[in-house]
Design a protein around this motif. Structure first.
Motif, PDB file in Angstrom:
ATOM      1  N   SER A   1     -61.997  62.392 -44.835  1.00  0.00           N
ATOM      2  CA  SER A   1     -62.588  61.263 -44.129  1.00  0.00           C
ATOM      3  C   SER A   1     -61.755  60.000 -44.307  1.00  0.00           C
ATOM      4  CB  SER A   1     -64.016  61.014 -44.619  1.00  0.00           C
ATOM      5  OG  SER A   1     -64.835  62.127 -44.368  1.00  0.00           O
ATOM      6  N   ALA A   2     -61.161  59.836 -45.480  1.00  0.00           N
ATOM      7  CA  ALA A   2     -60.311  58.667 -45.715  1.00  0.00           C
ATOM      8  C   ALA A   2     -59.091  58.687 -44.800  1.00  0.00           C
ATOM      9  CB  ALA A   2     -59.882  58.619 -47.178  1.00  0.00           C
ATOM     10  N   ALA A   3     -58.492  59.863 -44.620  1.00  0.00           N
ATOM     11  CA  ALA A   3     -57.339  59.981 -43.720  1.00  0.00           C
ATOM     12  C   ALA A   3     -57.751  59.727 -42.269  1.00  0.00           C
ATOM     13  CB  ALA A   3     -56.701  61.357 -43.871  1.00  0.00           C
ATOM     14  N   LYS A   4     -58.896  60.295 -41.860  1.00  0.00           N
ATOM     15  CA  LYS A   4     -59.369  60.090 -40.498  1.00  0.00           C
ATOM     16  C   LYS A   4     -59.785  58.643 -40.269  1.00  0.00           C
ATOM     17  CE  LYS A   4     -60.943  64.794 -39.510  1.00  0.00           C
ATOM     18  NZ  LYS A   4     -62.094  65.642 -39.099  1.00  0.00           N
ATOM     19  N   TYR A   5     -60.346  58.020 -41.292  1.00  0.00           N
ATOM     20  CA  TYR A   5     -60.748  56.622 -41.172  1.00  0.00           C
ATOM     21  C   TYR A   5     -59.543  55.708 -40.960  1.00  0.00           C
ATOM     22  CZ  TYR A   5     -61.653  51.953 -43.019  1.00  0.00           C
ATOM     23  OH  TYR A   5     -61.693  50.602 -43.192  1.00  0.00           O
ATOM     24  N   ALA A   6     -58.451  55.958 -41.698  1.00  0.00           N
ATOM     25  CA  ALA A   6     -57.242  55.150 -41.528  1.00  0.00           C
ATOM     26  C   ALA A   6     -56.684  55.288 -40.106  1.00  0.00           C
ATOM     27  CB  ALA A   6     -56.199  55.564 -42.564  1.00  0.00           C
ATOM     28  N   LYS A   7     -56.713  56.497 -39.578  1.00  0.00           N
ATOM     29  CA  LYS A   7     -56.233  56.721 -38.211  1.00  0.00           C
ATOM     30  C   LYS A   7     -57.154  56.057 -37.190  1.00  0.00           C
ATOM     31  CE  LYS A   7     -55.108  60.389 -34.919  1.00  0.00           C
ATOM     32  NZ  LYS A   7     -55.091  61.861 -34.682  1.00  0.00           N
ATOM     33  N   ALA A   8     -58.473  56.196 -37.383  1.00  0.00           N
ATOM     34  CA  ALA A   8     -59.431  55.599 -36.442  1.00  0.00           C
ATOM     35  C   ALA A   8     -59.347  54.081 -36.445  1.00  0.00           C
ATOM     36  CB  ALA A   8     -60.848  56.048 -36.809  1.00  0.00           C
ATOM     37  N   GLU A   9     -59.099  53.489 -37.602  1.00  0.00           N
ATOM     38  CA  GLU A   9     -58.985  52.028 -37.668  1.00  0.00           C
ATOM     39  C   GLU A   9     -57.758  51.536 -36.927  1.00  0.00           C
ATOM     40  OE1 GLU A   9     -59.429  48.526 -41.061  1.00  0.00           O
ATOM     41  OE2 GLU A   9     -58.685  50.509 -41.608  1.00  0.00           O
ATOM     42  N   ARG A  10     -56.656  52.266 -37.019  1.00  0.00           N
ATOM     43  CA  ARG A  10     -55.450  51.896 -36.269  1.00  0.00           C
ATOM     44  C   ARG A  10     -55.698  51.981 -34.770  1.00  0.00           C
ATOM     45  NH1 ARG A  10     -52.906  55.233 -40.151  1.00  0.00           N
ATOM     46  NH2 ARG A  10     -52.706  56.869 -38.562  1.00  0.00           N
TER      47      ARG A  10
ATOM     48  N   THR B   1     -64.953  54.871 -35.754  1.00  0.00           N
ATOM     49  CA  THR B   1     -64.437  54.251 -36.977  1.00  0.00           C
ATOM     50  C   THR B   1     -65.554  54.025 -37.987  1.00  0.00           C
ATOM     51  OG1 THR B   1     -62.797  53.110 -35.598  1.00  0.00           O
ATOM     52  CG2 THR B   1     -63.053  52.354 -37.865  1.00  0.00           C
ATOM     53  N   ALA B   2     -66.708  53.543 -37.498  1.00  0.00           N
ATOM     54  CA  ALA B   2     -67.852  53.340 -38.395  1.00  0.00           C
ATOM     55  C   ALA B   2     -68.337  54.666 -38.967  1.00  0.00           C
ATOM     56  CB  ALA B   2     -68.982  52.638 -37.639  1.00  0.00           C
ATOM     57  N   GLU B   3     -68.290  55.725 -38.162  1.00  0.00           N
ATOM     58  CA  GLU B   3     -68.727  57.041 -38.643  1.00  0.00           C
ATOM     59  C   GLU B   3     -67.841  57.550 -39.776  1.00  0.00           C
ATOM     60  OE1 GLU B   3     -68.788  61.694 -37.126  1.00  0.00           O
ATOM     61  OE2 GLU B   3     -68.292  60.079 -35.735  1.00  0.00           O
TER      62      GLU B   3
ATOM     63  N   MET C   1     -66.971  58.608 -45.423  1.00  0.00           N
ATOM     64  CA  MET C   1     -66.158  58.449 -46.628  1.00  0.00           C
ATOM     65  C   MET C   1     -66.995  57.860 -47.767  1.00  0.00           C
ATOM     66  SD  MET C   1     -62.618  56.266 -47.046  1.00  0.00           S
ATOM     67  CE  MET C   1     -63.454  54.729 -46.622  1.00  0.00           C
ATOM     68  N   THR C   2     -67.803  56.857 -47.444  1.00  0.00           N
ATOM     69  CA  THR C   2     -68.665  56.249 -48.461  1.00  0.00           C
ATOM     70  C   THR C   2     -69.726  57.236 -48.942  1.00  0.00           C
ATOM     71  OG1 THR C   2     -68.339  54.084 -47.420  1.00  0.00           O
ATOM     72  CG2 THR C   2     -70.186  54.306 -48.940  1.00  0.00           C
ATOM     73  N   ALA C   3     -70.311  57.992 -48.008  1.00  0.00           N
ATOM     74  CA  ALA C   3     -71.357  58.959 -48.379  1.00  0.00           C
ATOM     75  C   ALA C   3     -70.796  60.055 -49.279  1.00  0.00           C
ATOM     76  CB  ALA C   3     -71.974  59.563 -47.126  1.00  0.00           C
ATOM     77  N   MET C   4     -69.606  60.555 -48.964  1.00  0.00           N
ATOM     78  CA  MET C   4     -69.009  61.596 -49.788  1.00  0.00           C
ATOM     79  C   MET C   4     -68.576  61.063 -51.145  1.00  0.00           C
ATOM     80  SD  MET C   4     -69.284  64.400 -48.161  1.00  0.00           S
ATOM     81  CE  MET C   4     -70.852  63.729 -47.609  1.00  0.00           C
ATOM     82  N   ASP C   5     -68.153  59.795 -51.185  1.00  0.00           N
ATOM     83  CA  ASP C   5     -67.812  59.183 -52.470  1.00  0.00           C
ATOM     84  C   ASP C   5     -69.047  59.061 -53.352  1.00  0.00           C
ATOM     85  OD1 ASP C   5     -66.139  57.797 -54.359  1.00  0.00           O
ATOM     86  OD2 ASP C   5     -67.051  55.933 -53.693  1.00  0.00           O
ATOM     87  N   ASN C   6     -70.158  58.626 -52.762  1.00  0.00           N
ATOM     88  CA  ASN C   6     -71.409  58.545 -53.526  1.00  0.00           C
ATOM     89  C   ASN C   6     -71.894  59.922 -53.967  1.00  0.00           C
ATOM     90  OD1 ASN C   6     -71.469  55.757 -53.201  1.00  0.00           O
ATOM     91  ND2 ASN C   6     -72.683  55.872 -51.321  1.00  0.00           N
ATOM     92  N   ALA C   7     -71.748  60.913 -53.091  1.00  0.00           N
ATOM     93  CA  ALA C   7     -72.161  62.275 -53.448  1.00  0.00           C
ATOM     94  C   ALA C   7     -71.308  62.825 -54.593  1.00  0.00           C
ATOM     95  CB  ALA C   7     -72.061  63.188 -52.235  1.00  0.00           C
ATOM     96  N   THR C   8     -70.011  62.521 -54.578  1.00  0.00           N
ATOM     97  CA  THR C   8     -69.133  62.970 -55.662  1.00  0.00           C
ATOM     98  C   THR C   8     -69.513  62.326 -56.985  1.00  0.00           C
ATOM     99  OG1 THR C   8     -67.324  63.257 -54.061  1.00  0.00           O
ATOM    100  CG2 THR C   8     -66.733  63.185 -56.394  1.00  0.00           C
ATOM    101  N   LYS C   9     -69.823  61.024 -56.939  1.00  0.00           N
ATOM    102  CA  LYS C   9     -70.243  60.333 -58.163  1.00  0.00           C
ATOM    103  C   LYS C   9     -71.579  60.875 -58.677  1.00  0.00           C
ATOM    104  CE  LYS C   9     -67.847  56.002 -57.116  1.00  0.00           C
ATOM    105  NZ  LYS C   9     -68.007  54.546 -56.805  1.00  0.00           N
ATOM    106  N   ASN C  10     -72.511  61.101 -57.771  1.00  0.00           N
ATOM    107  CA  ASN C  10     -73.807  61.659 -58.186  1.00  0.00           C
ATOM    108  C   ASN C  10     -73.652  63.051 -58.779  1.00  0.00           C
ATOM    109  OD1 ASN C  10     -75.084  59.348 -57.266  1.00  0.00           O
ATOM    110  ND2 ASN C  10     -75.548  60.209 -55.258  1.00  0.00           N
TER     111      ASN C  10
END
Length: 305
Positions: free
Chosen positions: A56-65, A251-253, A258-267
């Motif tokens: 998601s981080a890689a896709k987010y960087a591409k979507a933001e561009r 881009t928002a998705e 990315m944020t949801a998966m980061d929180n899930a990894t921390k949990n």
């Protein structure tokens, strides 16, 4: 004879202790096995969420561009509708909602917030529900709105989110909307407007029909405009606004996923720590119980002797 009686007494006591030890041991070992199985499962989930976060981080960087280039279309098209002076028409109005979501989930409330926004508007008493139609872009909006407002669905589009949105996708959706035959007076594109990597807002973009644009005083200033020119411009502008809204939402998705998966990894990491502590405590309790039983059995043997 005395030796035989003494030997039988010695053999009877350990048999009872061994029976108690086996029951307790089996119960505790079963608990340890359950904890170990759950710990292994949580670790596997953590690996999956961590991988999804990286993707998601890689896709987010591409979507933001890509969003930076798409905003050129969006700002001009939005400015046309926002600055257009249209006279209000009496009587019930036909309205259209375009829900810009995706086919995939696991992105927090990115899709559900759009569905909730449209459902709230439809449940409002002031809304002409019979004259309102919905265009669902993405399976998430179609599934969410079909439960309560299936009769209001006009079109549904899927295969959204699996690849980057291009202008031809927005043009195809706009063409299907025009060919549907539904004559709306006004429309709203409901989408998530990207703000930052951790924030977005559910927004609406107003769209007007060709007849409403023709009635506008701002358009009547131009003498060279006719029905064909207005129709062509309205079709292109609709596709431009759709393209912009879908890019913002994509881009928002990705940022939300990315944020949801980061929180899930921390949990998952916190749960692994708790399960590991619980596993060690349970294992220590098993060992302590076994030592107590062994010592008690040895003490009982000494007393018999």
């Amino acid at each position: 004879m005395s030796f035989v009686v003494k030997a039988s007494g010695i053999l009877q006591q350990p048999a009872t202790v061994a029976l108690l030890w086996n029951v307790s041991s089996v119960r505790n070992m079963a608990t340890l096995k359950d904890i170990s199985r759950r710990l292994k499962s949580v670790k596997s989930i953590q690996k999956i969420t961590k991988s999804m976060k990286m993707v998601s981080a890689a896709k987010y960087a591409k979507a933001e561009r890509e969003l930076r280039a798409a905003r050129v279309y969006g700002i001009g098209a939005k400015g046309f509708y926002d600055n257009l002076d249209v006279e209000a028409v009496e009587g019930p109005q036909k309205h259209l909602f375009i829900a810009a979501t995706s086919d995939r989930g696991l992105c927090g409330a990115a899709n559900s917030s759009i569905v909730k926004n449209i459902r709230t508007q439809l449940n409002d008493g002031k809304q002409n529900v019979e004259g309102t139609k919905i265009v669902a872009i993405g399976d998430k909006s179609r599934t969410g709105l079909a439960r309560t407002h299936a009769s209001n669905l006009l079109l549904s589009v899927n295969e959204i989110g699996k690849r980057s949105v291009v202008f031809s996708d927005a043009s195809a959706i706009a063409q299907q909307l025009i060919n549907s035959g539904f004559e709306y007076d006004s429309a709203d594109i409901v989408y998530n407007k990207f703000k930052s990597a951790i924030a977005y807002t559910t927004s609406r973009q107003k769209i007007l029909s060709g007849d409403a644009i023709a009635r506008s005083k701002s358009i009547q200033v131009y003498d060279s405009t006719d029905a064909d020119v207005l129709r062509s411009f309205q079709e292109f502008n609709l596709a431009s606004v759709l393209y912009y809204a879908m890019k913002e939402n994509a881009t928002a998705e990705q940022s939300s996923r990315m944020t949801a998966m980061d929180n899930a990894t921390k949990n998952a990491g916190e749960l692994i720590n708790k399960l590991t502590t619980y596993y060690n405590r349970t294992r220590q309790s098993v060992i302590t119980t076994e030592l107590i039983e062994i010592i008690s059995g040895a003490a009982a043997l000494e007393q018999k002797n």
